[in-house]
Design an enzyme around this catalytic site. Structure first.
Site, PDB file in Angstrom:
ATOM      1  N   CYS A   4       0.864  -1.180   0.000  1.00 51.22           N
ATOM      2  CA  CYS A   4       0.000   0.000   0.000  1.00 51.22           C
ATOM      3  C   CYS A   4       0.904   1.235   0.000  1.00 51.22           C
ATOM      4  O   CYS A   4       1.693   1.447   0.928  1.00 51.22           O
ATOM      5  CB  CYS A   4      -0.915   0.014   1.214  1.00 51.22           C
ATOM      6  SG  CYS A   4      -1.826   1.571   1.366  1.00 51.22           S
ATOM      7  N   HIS A  46      -4.226   1.847   8.251  1.00 50.33           N
ATOM      8  CA  HIS A  46      -4.791   1.517   6.949  1.00 50.33           C
ATOM      9  C   HIS A  46      -6.300   1.331   7.054  1.00 50.33           C
ATOM     10  O   HIS A  46      -6.788   0.389   7.671  1.00 50.33           O
ATOM     11  CB  HIS A  46      -4.155   0.253   6.367  1.00 50.33           C
ATOM     12  CG  HIS A  46      -4.677  -0.060   4.989  1.00 50.33           C
ATOM     13  ND1 HIS A  46      -4.104   0.442   3.837  1.00 50.33           N
ATOM     14  CD2 HIS A  46      -5.757  -0.776   4.582  1.00 50.33           C
ATOM     15  CE1 HIS A  46      -4.797   0.046   2.794  1.00 50.33           C
ATOM     16  NE2 HIS A  46      -5.809  -0.705   3.214  1.00 50.33           N
ATOM     17  N   HIS A  99      -8.034   8.685   1.975  1.00 46.92           N
ATOM     18  CA  HIS A  99      -7.322   9.968   1.912  1.00 46.92           C
ATOM     19  C   HIS A  99      -8.298  11.050   1.513  1.00 46.92           C
ATOM     20  O   HIS A  99      -9.286  10.806   0.819  1.00 46.92           O
ATOM     21  CB  HIS A  99      -6.150   9.895   0.927  1.00 46.92           C
ATOM     22  CG  HIS A  99      -6.522   9.433  -0.444  1.00 46.92           C
ATOM     23  ND1 HIS A  99      -6.721   8.109  -0.749  1.00 46.92           N
ATOM     24  CD2 HIS A  99      -6.758  10.116  -1.581  1.00 46.92           C
ATOM     25  CE1 HIS A  99      -7.043   7.997  -2.034  1.00 46.92           C
ATOM     26  NE2 HIS A  99      -7.082   9.207  -2.564  1.00 46.92           N
ATOM     27  N   HIS A 101      -8.348  14.827  -0.302  1.00 43.73           N
ATOM     28  CA  HIS A 101      -7.612  15.804  -1.106  1.00 43.73           C
ATOM     29  C   HIS A 101      -7.947  17.205  -0.595  1.00 43.73           C
ATOM     30  O   HIS A 101      -9.134  17.550  -0.451  1.00 43.73           O
ATOM     31  CB  HIS A 101      -8.053  15.735  -2.573  1.00 43.73           C
ATOM     32  CG  HIS A 101      -7.839  14.418  -3.244  1.00 43.73           C
ATOM     33  ND1 HIS A 101      -6.868  14.211  -4.202  1.00 43.73           N
ATOM     34  CD2 HIS A 101      -8.492  13.222  -3.125  1.00 43.73           C
ATOM     35  CE1 HIS A 101      -6.934  12.965  -4.641  1.00 43.73           C
ATOM     36  NE2 HIS A 101      -7.913  12.338  -4.008  1.00 43.73           N
TER      37      HIS A 101
HETATM   38  P1  5GP Z   1      -7.678   9.016  -5.661  1.00 41.14           P
HETATM   39  O1  5GP Z   1      -7.869   8.985  -7.153  1.00 41.14           O
HETATM   40  O2  5GP Z   1      -7.473   7.632  -5.108  1.00 41.14           O
HETATM   41  O3  5GP Z   1      -8.715   9.808  -4.947  1.00 41.14           O
HETATM   42  O4  5GP Z   1      -6.343   9.836  -5.432  1.00 41.14           O
HETATM   43  C1  5GP Z   1      -5.088   9.271  -5.356  1.00 41.14           C
HETATM   44  C2  5GP Z   1      -4.089  10.396  -5.461  1.00 41.14           C
HETATM   45  O5  5GP Z   1      -2.853   9.917  -5.019  1.00 41.14           O
HETATM   46  C3  5GP Z   1      -3.898  10.918  -6.884  1.00 41.14           C
HETATM   47  O6  5GP Z   1      -4.178  12.308  -6.907  1.00 41.14           O
HETATM   48  C4  5GP Z   1      -2.437  10.613  -7.180  1.00 41.14           C
HETATM   49  O7  5GP Z   1      -1.805  11.624  -7.927  1.00 41.14           O
HETATM   50  C5  5GP Z   1      -1.827  10.482  -5.797  1.00 41.14           C
HETATM   51  N1  5GP Z   1      -0.721   9.569  -5.699  1.00 41.14           N
HETATM   52  C6  5GP Z   1      -0.654   8.292  -6.159  1.00 41.14           C
HETATM   53  N2  5GP Z   1       0.518   7.735  -5.860  1.00 41.14           N
HETATM   54  C7  5GP Z   1       1.226   8.677  -5.171  1.00 41.14           C
HETATM   55  C8  5GP Z   1       2.531   8.686  -4.575  1.00 41.14           C
HETATM   56  O8  5GP Z   1       3.287   7.717  -4.604  1.00 41.14           O
HETATM   57  N3  5GP Z   1       2.926   9.833  -3.968  1.00 41.14           N
HETATM   58  C9  5GP Z   1       2.108  10.939  -3.903  1.00 41.14           C
HETATM   59  N4  5GP Z   1       2.576  12.014  -3.277  1.00 41.14           N
HETATM   60  N5  5GP Z   1       0.853  10.955  -4.448  1.00 41.14           N
HETATM   61  C10 5GP Z   1       0.449   9.839  -5.071  1.00 41.14           C
HETATM   62 ZN    ZN Z   2      -2.497   1.618   3.457  1.00 44.11          ZN
END
Ligand code: 5GP
Ligand code: ZN
Length: 113
Positions: A4, A46, A99, A101
């Site tokens: 993860c 997690h 998470h 944003h």
């Molecule tokens: P989701 O689409 O799951 O809501 O958002 C996942 C976010 O995680 C995306 O905006 C993507 O750019 C970010 N992300 C994915 N992998 C990584 C990583 O390894 N490091 C960082 N800083 N952001 C990540």
């Molecule tokens: Zn996790």
């Protein structure tokens, strides 16, 4: 949890640009920012997605929402911001670790979808 990416970032085994950390949560810049400020707030524990928030684990979610205004102020988001959570397949969640944003630093568009 093994494999993860956000557990790895929380543990410090995967690098990230952290803007906040305590014993329960971490916040770091998104790798692919969608706004001038794009920070992710992650529980160190997690939890796979918002659909798995329960009475037993919701304290950390409240803690995230109490921390967001402090970090937003430090990042200069004086004119507001958006908090987004994508959950599951229809929500287009790509990282299966809860998470939130934090997006800001410009006038965001009004559409939610
Ligand atoms: P989701 O689409 O799951 O809501 O958002 C996942 C976010 O995680 C995306 O905006 C993507 O750019 C970010 N992300 C994915 N992998 C990584 C990583 O390894 N490091 C960082 N800083 N952001 C990540
Ligand atoms: Zn996790």
């Amino acid at each position: 949890m093994d494999n993860c990416v956000f557990c790895g970032i929380a543990a410090g085994t995967i690098p990230s640009k952290k803007v906040y950390e305590d014993d329960k949560i971490v916040a770091f810049h998104d790798l692919n920012p969608q706004a001038p400020v794009h920070v992710l707030f992650v529980p160190k524990q997690h939890i796979c997605c918002a659909d798995k928030i329960t009475e037993d684990n919701c304290d950390v979610v409240a803690h995230i929402f109490c921390t967001i205004p402090k970090v937003a102020a430090e990042l200069g988001l004086t004119d507001g911001y958006r908090i987004v959570n994508n959950c599951g397949e229809h929500g287009c969640q790509t990282v299966k670790h809860l998470h939130f944003h934090l997006l800001g630093g410009t006038q965001l568009r009004g559409s939610m979808v």
